[in-house]
Design a protein around this motif. Structure first.
Motif, short mmCIF file in Angstrom:
data_model
loop_
_atom_site.label_atom_id
_atom_site.label_comp_id
_atom_site.label_asym_id
_atom_site.label_seq_id
_atom_site.Cartn_x
_atom_site.Cartn_y
_atom_site.Cartn_z
N ALA A 71 -4.51 9.63 1.69
CA ALA A 71 -3.15 9.49 2.24
C ALA A 71 -2.58 8.12 1.92
O ALA A 71 -1.38 7.98 1.63
CB ALA A 71 -3.19 9.72 3.75
N TRP A 72 -3.43 7.09 1.93
CA TRP A 72 -2.97 5.74 1.58
C TRP A 72 -2.50 5.69 0.13
O TRP A 72 -1.47 5.08 -0.17
CB TRP A 72 -4.12 4.76 1.81
CG TRP A 72 -3.75 3.34 1.50
CD1 TRP A 72 -3.17 2.44 2.33
CD2 TRP A 72 -3.96 2.66 0.25
NE1 TRP A 72 -2.98 1.24 1.69
CE2 TRP A 72 -3.45 1.34 0.41
CE3 TRP A 72 -4.51 3.02 -0.97
CZ2 TRP A 72 -3.50 0.40 -0.62
CZ3 TRP A 72 -4.54 2.10 -1.99
CH2 TRP A 72 -4.05 0.80 -1.82
N VAL A 73 -3.25 6.35 -0.79
CA VAL A 73 -2.86 6.38 -2.20
C VAL A 73 -1.50 7.08 -2.35
O VAL A 73 -0.61 6.59 -3.07
CB VAL A 73 -3.91 7.09 -3.06
CG1 VAL A 73 -3.44 7.22 -4.50
CG2 VAL A 73 -5.23 6.35 -3.02
N LYS A 74 -1.31 8.19 -1.67
CA LYS A 74 -0.04 8.91 -1.76
C LYS A 74 1.12 8.03 -1.28
O LYS A 74 2.20 8.02 -1.88
CB LYS A 74 -0.11 10.19 -0.92
CG LYS A 74 -1.06 11.25 -1.46
CD LYS A 74 -1.08 12.46 -0.54
CE LYS A 74 -2.03 13.52 -1.03
NZ LYS A 74 -2.10 14.70 -0.12
N GLU A 75 0.88 7.29 -0.21
CA GLU A 75 1.92 6.39 0.30
C GLU A 75 2.24 5.29 -0.70
O GLU A 75 3.42 4.97 -0.93
CB GLU A 75 1.46 5.78 1.62
CG GLU A 75 2.48 4.85 2.27
CD GLU A 75 1.98 4.23 3.56
OE1 GLU A 75 2.64 3.31 4.08
OE2 GLU A 75 0.91 4.67 4.04
N GLN A 76 1.20 4.73 -1.33
CA GLN A 76 1.41 3.69 -2.33
C GLN A 76 2.19 4.24 -3.53
O GLN A 76 3.06 3.56 -4.08
CB GLN A 76 0.07 3.12 -2.79
CG GLN A 76 -0.71 2.38 -1.71
CD GLN A 76 0.02 1.13 -1.25
OE1 GLN A 76 0.31 0.23 -2.03
NE2 GLN A 76 0.33 1.07 0.04
N MET A 77 1.87 5.46 -3.93
CA MET A 77 2.57 6.07 -5.06
C MET A 77 4.04 6.31 -4.72
O MET A 77 4.94 6.10 -5.55
CB MET A 77 1.89 7.38 -5.46
CG MET A 77 0.48 7.19 -6.03
SD MET A 77 -0.33 8.76 -6.47
CE MET A 77 0.65 9.26 -7.89
N ALA A 78 4.30 6.74 -3.50
CA ALA A 78 5.68 6.98 -3.08
C ALA A 78 6.49 5.69 -3.07
O ALA A 78 7.71 5.69 -3.33
CB ALA A 78 5.68 7.62 -1.70
N ASN A 79 5.82 4.56 -2.81
CA ASN A 79 6.49 3.26 -2.77
C ASN A 79 6.48 2.55 -4.12
O ASN A 79 6.99 1.42 -4.23
CB ASN A 79 5.83 2.36 -1.72
CG ASN A 79 5.97 2.90 -0.32
OD1 ASN A 79 6.93 3.62 -0.02
ND2 ASN A 79 5.02 2.59 0.55
N GLY A 80 5.87 3.21 -5.12
CA GLY A 80 5.80 2.60 -6.44
C GLY A 80 4.84 1.43 -6.51
O GLY A 80 4.95 0.59 -7.43
N ALA A 81 3.89 1.36 -5.58
CA ALA A 81 2.98 0.21 -5.52
C ALA A 81 1.53 0.59 -5.82
O ALA A 81 0.63 -0.23 -5.65
CB ALA A 81 3.06 -0.43 -4.13
N ALA A 82 1.30 1.81 -6.28
CA ALA A 82 -0.07 2.26 -6.50
C ALA A 82 -0.70 1.56 -7.70
O ALA A 82 -0.05 1.39 -8.74
CB ALA A 82 -0.10 3.76 -6.71
N ARG A 83 -1.95 1.11 -7.54
CA ARG A 83 -2.70 0.52 -8.64
C ARG A 83 -3.46 1.63 -9.37
O ARG A 83 -3.75 2.68 -8.81
CB ARG A 83 -3.68 -0.52 -8.10
CG ARG A 83 -2.98 -1.68 -7.39
CD ARG A 83 -3.95 -2.64 -6.73
NE ARG A 83 -4.79 -3.29 -7.74
CZ ARG A 83 -6.09 -3.07 -7.86
NH1 ARG A 83 -6.72 -2.21 -7.07
NH2 ARG A 83 -6.79 -3.70 -8.77
N PRO A 84 -3.82 1.43 -10.64
CA PRO A 84 -4.57 2.45 -11.38
C PRO A 84 -5.89 2.78 -10.68
O PRO A 84 -6.61 1.87 -10.24
CB PRO A 84 -4.82 1.79 -12.74
CG PRO A 84 -3.75 0.75 -12.87
CD PRO A 84 -3.50 0.24 -11.47
N SER A 85 -6.17 4.06 -10.55
CA SER A 85 -7.41 4.49 -9.89
C SER A 85 -7.67 5.95 -10.24
O SER A 85 -6.81 6.64 -10.80
CB SER A 85 -7.31 4.33 -8.37
OG SER A 85 -6.39 5.26 -7.82
N TYR A 86 -8.83 6.41 -9.86
CA TYR A 86 -9.21 7.81 -10.04
C TYR A 86 -8.20 8.73 -9.34
O TYR A 86 -7.67 9.67 -9.93
CB TYR A 86 -10.61 8.01 -9.48
CG TYR A 86 -11.07 9.45 -9.38
CD1 TYR A 86 -11.57 10.11 -10.49
CD2 TYR A 86 -11.04 10.13 -8.16
CE1 TYR A 86 -12.01 11.43 -10.40
CE2 TYR A 86 -11.47 11.43 -8.06
CZ TYR A 86 -11.96 12.09 -9.18
OH TYR A 86 -12.40 13.37 -9.08
#
Length: 535
Positions: free
Chosen positions: A280-295
């Motif tokens: 859920a944290w990854v999804k939130e980061q992606m929605a905010n455009g702040a996600a780092r590269p990861s699996y």
């Protein structure tokens, strides 16, 4: 002489009497008797066929009617009891507990023959009711063989499935290994916490792009560590009666003796959280455009993800943690135990580091091929106190025969990895920590052959665990002088090299003194981290 059967006189009435026809009841009774006889004969022949020489189960302790070997089945350090049984019953043996057949392998070649060469036959896992109640049947290590497990392996394999795939993670591994040095320098009396935090930080970074909280404890590291500890308890062979009497899973939790149901509810909450919270944290980061590269972020970029695909992403990501973190924690912690007890090993490793790397920098992956003794230390750590002394049980998918012994479908096959790695014929003085056994032209068998599983259930995080262990151990050797703590009486406190029970084992807590090898070590760590921050 001719006998004339055409006599004119009528035959005797007694010879001409008509036999009465049998009734339907008599016919049914006769048929029933014939069927019963045929059934008995068939059962007897089947019994003789099954028990003829070459078709019996492997040898083992006799046990009792109905319960089999229940009373003698070990629940604490079972690898030691299985090894003792192996002295009497041989490299392949069997026991039965309440009708469930177990085949125990105390010979590594037999494990290779069955679990590797016949991998498809033994690719299944047992259905462990306690683990299922806790939700761990969704994790790769416990999942039954089928399309889902193949999808998990495919997803994980594309990220860390080869040695070459790990190269892109070298910078992150190198950074976290240096952060481990800082954590130990800051709190040398909290060695176990430093190893756990470092391993968790690495896996969470690769899997979710998550950067842990450095000050104090990190909530995700703590959650993952708790989850893995609970997993180890829930999957320990014989730890819960429900695994031997599966029908107990249907009893309500309020009943006397059903404490396992209350434990399972608590463990399932943790298992759910470790699957859901970081994703859920990854999804939130992606929605905010702040996600780092990861699996996870890479897989979540796909559009129109089905519920099944999302399920596989969630639980394969969770399986990442177990694929590498616990190995790193256990092995790196064991290094400090070995350095405490074997100062001559530590001195020899120091000398190699100083000769090849020098004292002005820390070793990197580029130095690995030039540090054979450090490599041998890592191998000996895997062998000395194996993290999985009993490989997670395999389950036979079909009837099999090995060297004349029958292994029926549904049999649980357990490889005694501890016995493999403490066989005095292969490893002289196996209780001694001696990396030299892996040096020279005729080294002992590499423990990685056994300690990461077998066949189609081999750990997909083998390469991740390998590089994580090496860089952390190499940097720890370069940075620290380890020695026994001194007791109130002024004498050294020498710890006992023991592992805590469970499927995944760690050295039992111990005390030691850890100090920098040279005065410049803290500055070297600070300078390294300053360069990373600047970039």
């Amino acid at each position: 002489m001719q006998v004339n059967f055409n006599c004119d006189s009528p035959p005797s009435p007694s010879l001409h009497r008509t036999r009465p026809r049998p009734s339907a009841t008599m016919a049914i009774s006769a048929q029933t008797a014939i069927d019963a006889v045929l059934f008995v004969v068939a059962a007897f022949l089947a019994w003789k066929l099954w028990n003829r020489p070459g078709m019996s189960l492997p040898p083992g302790p006799k046990g009792y009617p109905l319960i089999g070997n229940l009373l003698e089945f070990p629940t604490e350090s079972p690898w030691l009891r299985f090894a003792e049984w192996g002295k009497q019953w041989g490299g392949i043996m069997s026991v039965t507990v309440l009708g469930q057949k177990f085949v125990i392998l105390n010979d590594p070649q037999i494990a290779i023959d069955l679990l590797e060469k016949r991998g498809l036959t033994y690719a299944d896992r047992p259905e462990l009711p306690m683990a299922t109640l806790c939700g761990w049947d969704r994790a790769m290590s416990s999942a039954r063989f089928g399309p889902r497990i193949r999808e998990y392996r495919k997803l994980i394999g594309r990220v860390i499935g080869t040695k070459g795939a790990m190269v892109k993670f070298y910078p992150a591994e190198d950074f976290q290994a240096t952060m481990f040095l800082k954590r130990v320098l800051d709190h040398p009396d909290m060695l176990d916490a430093a190893t756990r935090k470092t391993a968790g930080a690495m896996i969470l970074d690769i899997t979710y792009g998550y950067k842990i909280v450095e000050e104090g404890s990190d909530p995700l590291v703590d959650l993952a560590d708790t989850a893995l500890a609970q997993f180890s308890i829930a999957t320990t062979t014989g730890a819960f009666l429900v695994d031997l009497l599966p029908w107990l899973k249907y009893v309500p939790s309020w009943m006397p003796g059903a404490n396992f149901k209350r434990i399972a509810a608590k463990y399932k909450k943790t298992c759910d959280e470790i699957g859901e919270i970081p994703l859920a944290w990854v999804k939130e980061q992606m929605a905010n455009g702040a996600a780092r590269p990861s699996y996870a972020s890479d897989l979540l970029k796909d559009k129109d993800i089905s519920d099944e695909r999302m399920y596989n992403i969630k639980w394969s990501a969770m399986s990442f943690y177990g694929a590498g973190a616990d190995t790193t924690v256990s092995v790196v912690y064991a290094y400090f135990l070995a350095a405490t007890l074997y100062p001559e090993v530590q001195a020899k490793a120091h000398a190699e580091i100083d000769r090849v790397v020098g004292k002005d920098r820390f070793p990197t992956f580029e130095d690995r091929d030039k540090l054979p003794y450090v490599e041998a230390v890592c191998k000996e750590l895997l062998r000395w106190l194996p993290i999985v002394p009993l490989a997670v049980p395999h389950r036979s998918l079909r009837h099999d025969v090995y060297e004349g012994y029958a292994i029926p479908e549904g049999t649980l096959v357990i490889a005694n990895v501890w016995k493999f790695l403490h066989d005095p014929d292969e490893y002289i003085n196996p209780s001694e920590f001696n990396p030299d056994r892996f040096m020279g032209p005729n080294p002992a068998q590499d423990p990685k052959t056994y300690c990461f599983g077998f066949g189609r259930r081999v750990c997909p995080g083998t390469h991740l665990a390998d590089v994580s262990v090496w860089i952390n151990v190499a940097k720890a050797i370069a940075a620290f002088q380890v020695s026994p703590s001194i007791g109130p009486d002024g004498k050294p406190i020498l710890p006992t090299p023991e592992i805590a029970g469970g499927v995944i084992c760690r050295p039992k807590p111990f005390k030691c003194d850890v100090v920098p090898r040279t005065p410049q070590i803290p500055k070297m760590v600070a300078d390294y981290l300053a360069v990373v921050d600047a970039n």
